[in-house]
Motif scaffolding. Sequence first.
Motif, PDB file in Angstrom:
ATOM      1  N   GLU A 195       0.835  -1.195   0.000  1.00 24.81           N
ATOM      2  CA  GLU A 195       0.000   0.000   0.000  1.00 24.81           C
ATOM      3  C   GLU A 195       0.873   1.250   0.000  1.00 24.81           C
ATOM      4  O   GLU A 195       1.782   1.383   0.829  1.00 24.81           O
ATOM      5  CB  GLU A 195      -0.905  -0.002   1.233  1.00 24.81           C
ATOM      6  CG  GLU A 195      -1.572   1.301   1.583  1.00 24.81           C
ATOM      7  CD  GLU A 195      -2.436   1.862   0.463  1.00 24.81           C
ATOM      8  OE1 GLU A 195      -2.392   3.085   0.249  1.00 24.81           O
ATOM      9  OE2 GLU A 195      -3.161   1.075  -0.198  1.00 24.81           O
ATOM     10  N   GLN A 234      -1.748   4.052   5.676  1.00 24.27           N
ATOM     11  CA  GLN A 234      -2.633   3.068   6.284  1.00 24.27           C
ATOM     12  C   GLN A 234      -3.464   2.405   5.196  1.00 24.27           C
ATOM     13  O   GLN A 234      -3.679   2.967   4.130  1.00 24.27           O
ATOM     14  CB  GLN A 234      -3.544   3.693   7.341  1.00 24.27           C
ATOM     15  CG  GLN A 234      -4.537   4.688   6.806  1.00 24.27           C
ATOM     16  CD  GLN A 234      -3.999   6.082   6.699  1.00 24.27           C
ATOM     17  OE1 GLN A 234      -3.216   6.506   7.541  1.00 24.27           O
ATOM     18  NE2 GLN A 234      -4.396   6.792   5.657  1.00 24.27           N
ATOM     19  N   TYR A 284     -15.194   2.836   6.679  1.00 18.92           N
ATOM     20  CA  TYR A 284     -14.243   2.172   7.573  1.00 18.92           C
ATOM     21  C   TYR A 284     -14.737   0.778   7.943  1.00 18.92           C
ATOM     22  O   TYR A 284     -13.966  -0.186   7.964  1.00 18.92           O
ATOM     23  CB  TYR A 284     -14.047   3.025   8.821  1.00 18.92           C
ATOM     24  CG  TYR A 284     -13.289   2.332   9.935  1.00 18.92           C
ATOM     25  CD1 TYR A 284     -11.890   2.271   9.919  1.00 18.92           C
ATOM     26  CD2 TYR A 284     -13.976   1.745  10.999  1.00 18.92           C
ATOM     27  CE1 TYR A 284     -11.203   1.631  10.943  1.00 18.92           C
ATOM     28  CE2 TYR A 284     -13.294   1.106  12.020  1.00 18.92           C
ATOM     29  CZ  TYR A 284     -11.901   1.054  11.987  1.00 18.92           C
ATOM     30  OH  TYR A 284     -11.228   0.419  12.988  1.00 18.92           O
ATOM     31  N   GLN A 329     -12.402  -2.284   7.121  1.00 16.63           N
ATOM     32  CA  GLN A 329     -11.740  -2.805   8.315  1.00 16.63           C
ATOM     33  C   GLN A 329     -12.102  -4.253   8.585  1.00 16.63           C
ATOM     34  O   GLN A 329     -11.268  -5.012   9.108  1.00 16.63           O
ATOM     35  CB  GLN A 329     -12.079  -1.939   9.526  1.00 16.63           C
ATOM     36  CG  GLN A 329     -11.201  -2.222  10.732  1.00 16.63           C
ATOM     37  CD  GLN A 329      -9.718  -1.965  10.468  1.00 16.63           C
ATOM     38  OE1 GLN A 329      -9.355  -0.980   9.823  1.00 16.63           O
ATOM     39  NE2 GLN A 329      -8.853  -2.860  10.951  1.00 16.63           N
ATOM     40  N   THR A 344       2.529  -0.855   4.421  1.00 17.27           N
ATOM     41  CA  THR A 344       2.161   0.501   4.048  1.00 17.27           C
ATOM     42  C   THR A 344       3.405   1.301   3.672  1.00 17.27           C
ATOM     43  O   THR A 344       4.546   0.876   3.906  1.00 17.27           O
ATOM     44  CB  THR A 344       1.424   1.185   5.201  1.00 17.27           C
ATOM     45  OG1 THR A 344       2.232   1.148   6.384  1.00 17.27           O
ATOM     46  CG2 THR A 344       0.099   0.472   5.484  1.00 17.27           C
TER      47      THR A 344
END
Length: 551
Positions: free
Chosen positions: A36, A40, A170, A174, A189
């Motif tokens: 990524e 995050q 989220y 998540q 990340t």
Amino acid sequence: MTWHYDADVVIVGAGAAALAAAVAAVHEGVSVLLLEAGPQPGGTASISGGAFWIPNNSLMRAQGLMDPRLDALKLMARLSYPSLYDPAASHLGLPKREYDLLAAFYDHGSDVIDELTQLGALFPIIYPGFGFSPSPISDPDYHAGLPENVSPYGRVLGNAPPGLVGWPGYLLTQSMIDWLQARHVPIRTNHRVVGAIQKKDGEVVGVEIEHHGARKRARARRAVVFATGGFSHARGKVLGLQRGPLFGTGSVPTGKGDFLDIAASLGAAIGNLSNGFYFQLAIEEAAAQNGHVTNVGAIAFGVYGDSTILVNKCGRRCVNEKMPYHVRAQSHFLALGTDEPNLVQFMIWDEAVAQEPTSWPWRGVVPAPGTLPPFVIKANTRAALAAAIDARLDALRGQRFAASGVVPSVKLDPNFVTNLDATITRFNGFAATGVDLDFQRGATSFENAWQGPSRSVTANRTMHPMSASGPYYAVILGAGTLDTCGGPITGTDGRVLRPDGTGIPGLFGAGNCIASPAGRGYWGAGGTIGPALVFGFLAGKKAAHEPVHPL
């Protein structure tokens, strides 16, 4: 060659499409690595409304709602390719590949969500209505008024994982992140992939990475799946490729179109570059945030209020204010010779709308009573409002946005106030009868449901006469994009294709970094995330079954 990381399937990105691909590949029994670019995981999906549009899903069927295949395909084809759509023609008038993608979405969408649910990676519910829907199950689809839309309720899903709280986007991402982390799948990340590594025979066997200034390599024994988002933050690409003048975006800042460049260098076919998923935003907020608009209070998903109108620089209404945001935002793209009269628009409302106390998710740029963000203009008369708007335009003049600016031609017409008075008088007449003869505002169930609270005494809930006296309020709006949706062309399994239709071995893509299966269409709420989840999952599953590439 030195390899710093190694996995069967390397997935680039960590948004909805990437996470679904990772879950699918892990479930198939192979090792997975996610890379990524941002600090995050979650991507743009994590800051979205978290909805995903899935035709004929099992939850709607459980409510007795049928979504026949041919009708759903007709709806998607009409929205995605309106200039090609022919219900009597083979493949509904579409090229075979484009038709096959729509068919694959319908045929596999419900099964993919069911499998993600059975695995415990998603916990879907039908996205509930907000109180003004004709159906107790959900709000109607954005395009509920089209004759092809025979099943306008229940296609929009959300995610409600037990014990997890937060913003809907989220909650969506998540729960998949938690599922992967419980299985010790690494998500690295701040790892931006800048290139693909090929063997001489063209197989993609790994990727080049930038990480805190250092170059690294990750080997993909079977395949690489790119799901890196669009190119909304690459101003050169937006200016050169998008068909409309854009002032900002709601996508995460990592969306710079890396995969577009990488795939093109590998010989991939490219498509759908001029399209995106559009909305309207307060351009003063876009200016303050360098084009990256994260404040949902600065986004006009809905045009809130029954006596709220949108006018152009001439002071005339230019669009049905209650249309879905993706369609309404494209009214900014109108060009008449060298002039763009709708480049910026002015959303104007009266004190009754300003003081409406209802907490409504689509208030957008109309703040709750007692608050006044800096991008909201207030004046006691229409003439004073026009003067204040002109002053704001002058303050913005010369600034450059994503692919637009407040140029010298963006100035209120000398007759703006006179025209605005006539516009409001005409609108008030429509509000009294409940029939908008100019733009048919309020003619669909969607528009009436998304109106929210209303003072209307007609069957049309979307209109009430605007007050003859002030104060009045205004926001300067421009077009923005949730994200672009063009890039490498893929097959129904997510494999990236060459111009001759053959696949590039070991290379897959999904989400907003590819040529969207939806074409220019936005099928409904969650029309971006639904295809991302489904085609991401299919790509991850197929990638897991690629043969191991010997080095």
